[in-house]
Scaffold this motif. Structure first.
Motif, PDB file in Angstrom:
ATOM      1  N   PRO A  21       0.796  -1.246   0.000  1.00 53.74           N
ATOM      2  CA  PRO A  21       0.000   0.000   0.000  1.00 53.74           C
ATOM      3  C   PRO A  21       0.819   1.282   0.000  1.00 53.74           C
ATOM      4  N   ARG A  22       2.118   1.188   0.309  1.00 59.15           N
ATOM      5  CA  ARG A  22       2.973   2.375   0.284  1.00 59.15           C
ATOM      6  C   ARG A  22       3.768   2.483  -1.009  1.00 59.15           C
ATOM      7  N   GLY A  23       3.514   1.569  -1.947  1.00 57.67           N
ATOM      8  CA  GLY A  23       4.211   1.603  -3.227  1.00 57.67           C
ATOM      9  C   GLY A  23       5.470   0.774  -3.259  1.00 57.67           C
ATOM     10  N   GLY A  24       5.773   0.085  -2.171  1.00 64.09           N
ATOM     11  CA  GLY A  24       6.965  -0.761  -2.141  1.00 64.09           C
ATOM     12  C   GLY A  24       6.868  -1.907  -3.127  1.00 64.09           C
ATOM     13  N   LEU A  25       7.950  -2.227  -3.818  1.00 64.82           N
ATOM     14  CA  LEU A  25       7.963  -3.268  -4.841  1.00 64.82           C
ATOM     15  C   LEU A  25       8.141  -4.641  -4.205  1.00 64.82           C
ATOM     16  N   ASP A  29      -3.920  -9.727   1.132  1.00 68.45           N
ATOM     17  CA  ASP A  29      -3.023  -9.136   2.146  1.00 68.45           C
ATOM     18  C   ASP A  29      -2.729  -7.657   1.875  1.00 68.45           C
ATOM     19  N   SER A  30      -3.714  -6.953   1.418  1.00 59.47           N
ATOM     20  CA  SER A  30      -3.614  -5.501   1.161  1.00 59.47           C
ATOM     21  C   SER A  30      -2.552  -5.177   0.110  1.00 59.47           C
ATOM     22  N   GLN A  31      -2.210  -6.155  -0.685  1.00 59.50           N
ATOM     23  CA  GLN A  31      -1.277  -5.901  -1.779  1.00 59.50           C
ATOM     24  C   GLN A  31      -2.047  -5.451  -3.014  1.00 59.50           C
ATOM     25  N   LEU A  32      -1.299  -4.886  -3.961  1.00 62.45           N
ATOM     26  CA  LEU A  32      -1.937  -4.332  -5.162  1.00 62.45           C
ATOM     27  C   LEU A  32      -1.160  -4.767  -6.390  1.00 62.45           C
ATOM     28  N   VAL A  33      -1.895  -5.032  -7.468  1.00 66.92           N
ATOM     29  CA  VAL A  33      -1.277  -5.335  -8.746  1.00 66.92           C
ATOM     30  C   VAL A  33      -1.299  -4.062  -9.592  1.00 66.92           C
ATOM     31  N   LEU A  34      -0.121  -3.646 -10.043  1.00 67.00           N
ATOM     32  CA  LEU A  34       0.010  -2.452 -10.882  1.00 67.00           C
ATOM     33  C   LEU A  34       0.208  -2.870 -12.330  1.00 67.00           C
ATOM     34  N   LEU A  35      -0.595  -2.311 -13.213  1.00 66.53           N
ATOM     35  CA  LEU A  35      -0.401  -2.470 -14.650  1.00 66.53           C
ATOM     36  C   LEU A  35      -0.302  -1.062 -15.249  1.00 66.53           C
ATOM     37  N   ALA A  36       0.865  -0.776 -15.840  1.00 71.65           N
ATOM     38  CA  ALA A  36       1.101   0.548 -16.436  1.00 71.65           C
ATOM     39  C   ALA A  36       1.411   0.383 -17.913  1.00 71.65           C
ATOM     40  N   ALA A  44      -8.141   2.122  -4.969  1.00 70.70           N
ATOM     41  CA  ALA A  44      -8.078   0.683  -5.228  1.00 70.70           C
ATOM     42  C   ALA A  44      -8.308  -0.117  -3.951  1.00 70.70           C
ATOM     43  N   LEU A  45      -7.743   0.305  -2.844  1.00 70.04           N
ATOM     44  CA  LEU A  45      -7.947  -0.390  -1.569  1.00 70.04           C
ATOM     45  C   LEU A  45      -9.404  -0.326  -1.134  1.00 70.04           C
ATOM     46  N   ALA A  46     -10.058   0.789  -1.461  1.00 72.79           N
ATOM     47  CA  ALA A  46     -11.454   0.948  -1.049  1.00 72.79           C
ATOM     48  C   ALA A  46     -12.432   0.285  -2.007  1.00 72.79           C
ATOM     49  N   GLU A  47     -12.101   0.261  -3.310  1.00 75.85           N
ATOM     50  CA  GLU A  47     -13.056  -0.192  -4.323  1.00 75.85           C
ATOM     51  C   GLU A  47     -12.564  -1.398  -5.117  1.00 75.85           C
ATOM     52  N   GLN A  48     -11.440  -1.989  -4.730  1.00 74.77           N
ATOM     53  CA  GLN A  48     -10.850  -3.158  -5.386  1.00 74.77           C
ATOM     54  C   GLN A  48     -10.143  -2.841  -6.701  1.00 74.77           C
ATOM     55  N   ARG A  49     -10.492  -1.736  -7.319  1.00 81.08           N
ATOM     56  CA  ARG A  49      -9.885  -1.425  -8.616  1.00 81.08           C
ATOM     57  C   ARG A  49      -9.873   0.096  -8.805  1.00 81.08           C
ATOM     58  N   ALA A  50      -8.833   0.581  -9.465  1.00 76.61           N
ATOM     59  CA  ALA A  50      -8.750   2.025  -9.732  1.00 76.61           C
ATOM     60  C   ALA A  50      -8.006   2.246 -11.045  1.00 76.61           C
ATOM     61  N   GLY A  51      -8.469   3.202 -11.799  1.00 75.59           N
ATOM     62  CA  GLY A  51      -7.816   3.552 -13.065  1.00 75.59           C
ATOM     63  C   GLY A  51      -8.830   3.637 -14.193  1.00 75.59           C
TER      64      GLY A  51
END
Length: 328
Positions: free
Chosen positions: A29-33, A105-112, A72-79
């Protein structure tokens, strides 16, 4: 044993991730890879100290990315959100269309996804449009400046018109129309509030002789000098105007007959003792003054004016260079 379809999806998904030109990562959640795909690893190889996706983001994009994480944490998806990544410390930031999806586990998948750079035609078109916009902006700035200048010119012209409408050109005192307007206003005010108002009719003695002997230019100079001396000797609350020819009218708000006489003598004295000359030839100038106080019960402004004029006539009949007060 996995179903062949599932194996195909797994293998295909892995190939897409490995071969993709997009940046794909699992982040906290803090942007850590946590995990990255090969394309992102190539970028990280140029910036070995980067432990967070934020390190790769242009500073202007970081607030938007933080907001996207919260969404994304609140709505499951953002963008999608357009973010600018710096692929190496000296490179120009590249724009990416970014999506975030919540994982376990509060992790996020980033697709750019990279936003394709302009081709030659697109670049030329962009430069053309940018140039036209720049030219248009400069033209609008010039028009705005010219309009501002014209506005100032119009304001100056209106101020001059206002001055011409109210001020006598020769003496720079109020003209007849304006001094008469002040007279009517002060008479109305005196009647409404039961206060005093007096007026002075002032005439330059033997002014025709000055014009005949020394010429109209000297006569104009005498008028201007007398106007200046009278203005200097009156109070800031008094109104002084050129009534006509060599006559002046002075309106004195909140002033009794006695106070008007004191002021009249001061005006007469200032003119009598001022130097006047035509070239090397000095000559005397004096004034006669007729004073009158408003009778609030009986007088109109026309009658008050007539009373002051009668007193002025009496001052001239009694030898000039003197002050006379109207008596009923």
């Amino acid at each position: 044993m996995k179903d062949p379809g599932e194996r195909l999806i797994t293998i295909g998904g892995r190939l897409l991730i490995e071969q993709s030109s997009s940046l794909i990562a699992l982040i906290d959640p803090r942007g850590g890879l946590i995990e990255t795909n090969p394309r992102l690893q190539q970028i990280l190889a140029l910036q070995p100290d980067a432990q967070s996706i934020l390190t790769l983001l242009d500073p202007s994009s970081r607030p938007r990315f933080h907001k996207q994480i919260q969404q994304a944490l609140a709505e499951q998806r953002a963008g999608p959100t357009t973010l600018n990544f710096t692929e190496n410390p000296t490179a120009i930031p590249q724009s990416y269309r970014c999506y975030l999806t919540a994982a376990a586990d509060s992790q996020l998948v980033l697709l750019a996804e990279p936003i394709a750079a302009l081709d030659q035609h697109g670049a030329e078109e962009y430069m053309r449009v940018t140039s036209e916009l720049s030219t248009t902006t400069r033209s609008l700035q010039k028009i705005s400046y010219e309009l501002t200048q014209k506005q100032h010119m119009l304001e100056d012209a209106l101020a001059k018109i206002e001055l011409i409408a109210h001020v006598d050109e020769l003496t720079q005192l109020l003209n007849r129309r304006s001094i008469m307007l002040r007279l009517t206003e002060e008479v109305d005010r005196a009647k409404r509030y039961s206060s005093a108002v007096s007026i002075l009719m002032i005439d330059i003695d033997h002014f025709k002789q000055v014009n005949d002997r020394y010429g109209h230019q000297v006569g104009d100079k005498v008028l201007r000098s007398c106007a200046r001396l009278l203005r200097q000797s009156t109070r800031s609350t008094d109104y002084l105007g050129r009534y006509g020819g060599e006559e002046f009218l002075c309106v004195l708000p909140m002033t009794s007959e006695e106070a008007a006489v004191v002021l009249s003598e001061r005006l007469r004295f200032s003119i009598e003792h001022a130097p006047f000359a035509a070239g090397a030839t000095a000559f005397p100038v004096t004034i006669s003054v007729g004073a009158a106080e408003l009778d609030r019960q009986r007088d109109t402004f026309e009658q008050l004016l007539s009373h002051a004029d009668s007193a002025l006539y009496q001052a001239k009949a009694n030898g000039r260079n003197r002050v006379e007060v109207w008596r009923a």
